[in-house]
Design an enzyme around this catalytic site. Structure first.
Site, PDB file in Angstrom:
ATOM      1  CD  GLU A   1      40.274  61.989  28.771  1.00  0.00           C
ATOM      2  OE1 GLU A   1      40.150  62.731  29.765  1.00  0.00           O
ATOM      3  OE2 GLU A   1      40.832  62.354  27.732  1.00  0.00           O
TER       4      GLU A   1
ATOM      5  CG  HIS B   1      53.156  43.469  20.934  1.00  0.00           C
ATOM      6  ND1 HIS B   1      53.371  42.825  22.124  1.00  0.00           N
ATOM      7  CD2 HIS B   1      53.014  42.475  20.002  1.00  0.00           C
ATOM      8  CE1 HIS B   1      53.394  41.510  21.925  1.00  0.00           C
ATOM      9  NE2 HIS B   1      53.168  41.268  20.646  1.00  0.00           N
TER      10      HIS B   1
ATOM     11  CB  SER C   1      41.546  73.299  27.903  1.00  0.00           C
ATOM     12  OG  SER C   1      42.410  74.044  28.736  1.00  0.00           O
TER      13      SER C   1
ATOM     14  CG  ASN D   1      16.397  38.575  58.903  1.00  0.00           C
ATOM     15  OD1 ASN D   1      16.487  39.794  59.038  1.00  0.00           O
ATOM     16  ND2 ASN D   1      16.748  37.721  59.848  1.00  0.00           N
TER      17      ASN D   1
END
Ligand code: ARG
Length: 467
Positions: free
Chosen positions: A297, A163, A284, A117
């Site tokens: 990402e 914003h 891609s 422990n």
């Protein structure tokens, strides 16, 4: 104990009438992941053995045998030649069994005045202390990379957003320095967390302390701890330090994730402020034109697993009565994965930031398009005595008129501008320029290029002292 350790197909000890089932053995074993603590376990054991020897609890020959045995098995582990066995449950029992094979009875004496422990709590702290130091080094590298990019762009104008709408012009260097501040705070948090990590649990034994005349301070000094844990029950059961690390790591990932979000946005062809080096992007499988910002990402996504580990550890601890419970074995995988994730992320980001190419003309164009100097015009009028609220309203009317005509404030001729306020004179031209706007914010923390350069110099000096 050793005979039993050598044959785990038998019962755990004379106390038991049957061995654990295969399923339970696999369920309770931690060696597959806690073997990462092996070097820390050996280091802790060597310090414990030296203390036992100094206290007269271990003879000269036994200490020598333990040291020789540990050197051998340490080498075996480093070479990948150590035979880890799930039968021996965890890293501690695996090492003890091999030590006893190599050192005989001396290996069996090592566990005097100790329990797994306090041993495991010590191991994690040693491991985490080294990990924190590595994290701080990586945070410093990332900050340096950001400063290296900020410096040549101390004058580069870009739109600042609120914003996600164009708000006021800022410099790209200033924008990057915002992230330097975040990562600097992360490094401070790591240093602060390290202070509480760096306390020695050994001596707490199973939970109550030990009846042997041990010298905990000597072990603490030998292992580079700042002191000992003050209460044996807390020493074996506390995992606050691991939670603190995961909390600090979570904030690192919050900052990485915010930066990632901006990089993705900036790299989008619609925005086109930057390009990332090809080595961080992929194409891609179907769309030949694509170049995707996979690394930011993925980093944004990986923040989720780190936050998850933090919540996991908090939940792990909340219901545990004192002192040690087997629940605690579940602390390791979240902690290890948190460390692995942030270290890999920080390392790759230092490189990624170095591979950013900037398109100042796109940034400038976006800043020029959004009436970003409207506040400057309002300030100009207020400085000439118009109450700021009235100045705000006058400029709002000018912006509306310019927007209706599809032009910028700076494109309106002086006499048309004067229709919104007679206080406007020829000197307004300087106020409406992007350069004038950023240069005017010339105070500590402002976006003026002069301030950005000063801040860069200060950050560099801080990092030079820290390393
Ligand atoms: N593998 C255990 C852990 O990680 C070591 C401590 C075991 N102690 C015990 N009493 N079963 O927590």
């Amino acid at each position: 104990m050793t005979d039993q350790l050598a044959k785990k197909s038998e019962a755990w000890s004379a106390r038991f009438s049957e061995p654990v089932s295969e399923l339970v053995k696999r369920y309770t074993a931690s060696v597959d992941f806690d073997r990462r603590l092996a070097q820390a376990d050996i280091e802790g054991s060597l310090a414990h053995a030296a203390m036992l020897h100094a206290a007269g609890l271990l003879g000269d020959a036994d200490l020598a045998a333990i040291r020789a045995g540990m050197a051998t098995l340490r080498d075996e582990i480093e070479r990948g030649a150590f035979a880890w066995s799930v039968d021996l449950e965890d890293v501690h029992l695996n090492i003890e069994r091999r030590l006893t094979e190599l050192a005989g009875d001396a290996g069996k004496r090592l566990h005097t005045a100790r329990s797994r422990n306090d041993q495991v709590a010590t191991d994690i702290r040693l491991w985490l202390r080294a990990t924190i130091d590595e994290t701080r080094a990586q945070l410093a590298s990332l900050q340096r990379a950001l400063l290296d990019l900020a410096e040549p762009h101390a004058d580069t104008i870009m739109p600042g957003f609120t914003h996600l709408q164009v708000a006021q012009p800022v410099t790209f260097g200033h924008h990057l320095l915002a992230y330097v501040e975040m990562f600097a705070r992360d490094a401070e948090r790591m240093a602060d967390c390290r202070r509480r990590v760096n306390r020695l649990p050994l001596g707490a034994a199973a939970l109550a302390g030990t009846s042997y005349p041990i010298d905990r301070e000597a072990v603490a000094r030998a292992l580079g701890f700042d002191g000992v844990c003050g209460n044996s029950l807390d020493a074996v059961s506390d995992r606050d330090f691991a939670i603190e690390f995961c909390a600090a790591a979570s904030l690192v990932m919050v900052h990485v994730s915010r930066l990632s979000e901006e990089l993705v946005l900036w790299m989008s062809p619609r925005v086109g402020f930057i390009d990332l080096a090809d080595r961080f992007c992929t194409g891609s499988s179907i769309m030949p034109q694509k170049k995707n910002p996979d690394v930011p990402e993925l980093a944004r996504g990986k923040s989720g697993r780190v936050f998850g580990h933090l919540v996991g550890l908090l939940t792990l601890m909340k219901g545990q009565p004192l002192a040690y419970n087997k629940d605690n074995q579940e602390d390791k995988e979240p902690l290890f994965d948190t460390a692995d994730t942030i270290l890999a992320t920080l390392q790759i980001f230092a490189d990624l930031v170095g591979g950013i190419s900037v398109r100042p003309e796109r940034m400038r164009q976006a800043a020029a398009e959004g009436f970003s100097t409207a506040t400057d015009l309002a300030d100009y009028l207020a400085k000439k005595g118009l109450p700021f609220r009235d100045a705000h309203e006058a400029v709002a009317r000018a912006v509306r008129s310019a927007a209706d005509r599809g032009v910028d404030l700076a494109d309106l001729p002086l006499d048309e501008l004067r229709a919104f306020s007679a206080l406007i004179d020829a000197d307004v031209a300087a106020v409406l320029t992007l350069e004038g706007s950023v240069a005017a914010r010339d105070h500590v923390g402002g976006t003026a290029p002069r301030q950005v350069r000063a801040a860069i110099a200060q950050h560099r000096a801080r990092l030079a002292v820290a390393s």
